[in-house]
Design a protein around this motif. Structure first.
Motif, PDB file in Angstrom:
ATOM      1  N   ARG A 150      73.105  -1.792  -0.483  1.00 45.46           N
ATOM      2  CA  ARG A 150      73.801  -2.844  -1.002  1.00 45.46           C
ATOM      3  C   ARG A 150      73.406  -3.301  -2.130  1.00 45.46           C
ATOM      4  N   ALA A 151      72.327  -2.892  -2.828  1.00 47.30           N
ATOM      5  CA  ALA A 151      71.660  -3.562  -3.923  1.00 47.30           C
ATOM      6  C   ALA A 151      71.767  -2.251  -4.838  1.00 47.30           C
ATOM      7  N   ASP A 206      70.162   1.491   6.319  1.00 48.82           N
ATOM      8  CA  ASP A 206      69.511   1.200   5.011  1.00 48.82           C
ATOM      9  C   ASP A 206      68.324   1.635   4.763  1.00 48.82           C
ATOM     10  N   VAL A 207      67.512   2.543   5.926  1.00 53.57           N
ATOM     11  CA  VAL A 207      66.317   2.901   5.667  1.00 53.57           C
ATOM     12  C   VAL A 207      66.270   4.538   5.737  1.00 53.57           C
ATOM     13  N   VAL A 208      65.664   5.160   4.530  1.00 54.80           N
ATOM     14  CA  VAL A 208      65.770   6.613   4.324  1.00 54.80           C
ATOM     15  C   VAL A 208      64.939   7.533   5.484  1.00 54.80           C
ATOM     16  N   GLU A 209      63.683   6.772   6.037  1.00 56.07           N
ATOM     17  CA  GLU A 209      63.070   7.425   6.968  1.00 56.07           C
ATOM     18  C   GLU A 209      63.722   7.299   8.367  1.00 56.07           C
ATOM     19  N   GLU A 210      64.554   6.332   8.726  1.00 56.89           N
ATOM     20  CA  GLU A 210      65.699   6.321   9.766  1.00 56.89           C
ATOM     21  C   GLU A 210      66.758   7.525   9.663  1.00 56.89           C
ATOM     22  N   LEU A 211      67.164   7.622   8.571  1.00 48.64           N
ATOM     23  CA  LEU A 211      68.212   8.437   8.252  1.00 48.64           C
ATOM     24  C   LEU A 211      67.654   9.855   8.452  1.00 48.64           C
ATOM     25  N   ASP A 212      66.697  10.105   7.960  1.00 49.10           N
ATOM     26  CA  ASP A 212      65.930  11.453   7.994  1.00 49.10           C
ATOM     27  C   ASP A 212      65.606  11.803   9.343  1.00 49.10           C
ATOM     28  N   ALA A 213      65.276  10.903  10.358  1.00 51.29           N
ATOM     29  CA  ALA A 213      64.910  11.134  11.703  1.00 51.29           C
ATOM     30  C   ALA A 213      66.275  11.296  12.438  1.00 51.29           C
ATOM     31  N   ALA A 214      67.315  10.738  12.103  1.00 57.80           N
ATOM     32  CA  ALA A 214      68.650  11.119  12.908  1.00 57.80           C
ATOM     33  C   ALA A 214      69.219  12.239  12.440  1.00 57.80           C
ATOM     34  N   ARG A 215      69.119  12.579  11.226  1.00 55.37           N
ATOM     35  CA  ARG A 215      69.419  13.959  10.697  1.00 55.37           C
ATOM     36  C   ARG A 215      68.658  15.104  11.570  1.00 55.37           C
ATOM     37  N   ALA A 216      67.375  14.828  11.587  1.00 57.01           N
ATOM     38  CA  ALA A 216      66.639  15.894  12.300  1.00 57.01           C
ATOM     39  C   ALA A 216      67.012  16.127  13.818  1.00 57.01           C
ATOM     40  N   SER A 217      67.764  15.189  14.186  1.00 55.50           N
ATOM     41  CA  SER A 217      68.428  15.310  15.717  1.00 55.50           C
ATOM     42  C   SER A 217      69.542  15.971  15.809  1.00 55.50           C
ATOM     43  N   ALA A 218      70.077  16.110  14.381  1.00 53.78           N
ATOM     44  CA  ALA A 218      71.647  16.656  14.346  1.00 53.78           C
ATOM     45  C   ALA A 218      72.598  15.737  13.936  1.00 53.78           C
TER      46      ALA A 218
END
Length: 227
Positions: A205-206, A185-197
């Motif tokens: 949810r809200a 639910d955190v965009v910075e975590e999603l960004d980091a995961a995407r940067a790893s491919a």
């Protein structure tokens, strides 16, 4: 590449943020001081307490100072590995006594069960310790969900907003990052995961949108085969 594994966050994703802040954190705040004192009494050379001193860079802190450090970290929501380990031990007592039941959204339970049956490997990555992760799923309101998961990762793998953490997790899972779907639910975590491919899907949810990522309001909307 086809998705073969799903890596999920907990707080705000599988589970309510309110549960963490209204149940878990207050329980730890209340019970951690006595737990630390008992720990020091039983083992004056406790590695758990020494880890707090090391992380705080106060090697000679006495027990009451260690308690004060932990209280400040909790107040500031510091993701200190030694704090997370001690919180997990305190929560274990609460779960075992029945005082705490882990919150997991019903849609998350249903999806995780279905995905496992479909052959996906399921993993957890949270800033809470691996022990705390196993507790929230092991003593959940839906029963023991730990058999669903193939493994757990915490901040010992690195911080959740750093791409290298996800690279290490992919290596530990034994799959190319391109075959792993990460949920948060955190965009910075999603960004980091995407940067790893890794592939990513955001849980809002809200309502709202996690910019740059597929965003859903429920696990029921996620189709791993679509990524």
């Amino acid at each position: 590449m086809t998705i073969k594994a799903i890596l999920t966050d907990i707080e705000g994703t599988t589970s309510s943020i309110a549960f963490v802040f209204e149940v878990l954190f207050p329980y730890a705040k209340q019970h951690l001081p006595d737990y630390v004192r008992n720990c020091a009494k039983q083992d004056p050379q406790s590695a758990l307490l020494q880890a707090v001193r090391d992380e705080a860079q106060e090697p000679y802190a006495d027990v009451e100072r260690v308690i004060a450090i932990l209280a400040q970290w909790m107040a500031d929501d510091v993701k200190a590995t030694s704090l997370k380990a001690l919180q997990g031990l305190v929560w274990q007592q609460g779960y075992a006594s029945g005082e705490i039941k882990g919150h997991v959204y019903p849609d998350a339970v249903a999806a995780l069960q279905a995905w496992q049956q479909q052959g996906y490997q399921l993993y957890v990555y949270s800033s809470g310790s691996v022990q705390a992760q196993k507790l929230i799923f092991g003593y959940s309101i839906a029963g023991d969900l730990t058999p669903l998961f193939s493994g757990y990762f915490d901040t010992t793998s690195g911080h959740k907003r750093e791409a290298d953490s996800y690279t290490r997790i992919a290596q530990a899972i034994g799959l190319p990052a391109e075959q792993i779907l990460f949920l948060s639910d955190v965009v910075e975590e999603l960004d980091a995961a995407r940067a790893s491919a890794m592939h990513t899907c955001g849980l809002a949810r809200a309502q709202g949108v996690l910019a740059g990522h597929t965003t859903v309001v429920s696990f029921a909307e996620i189709d791993p085969a679509a990524f």
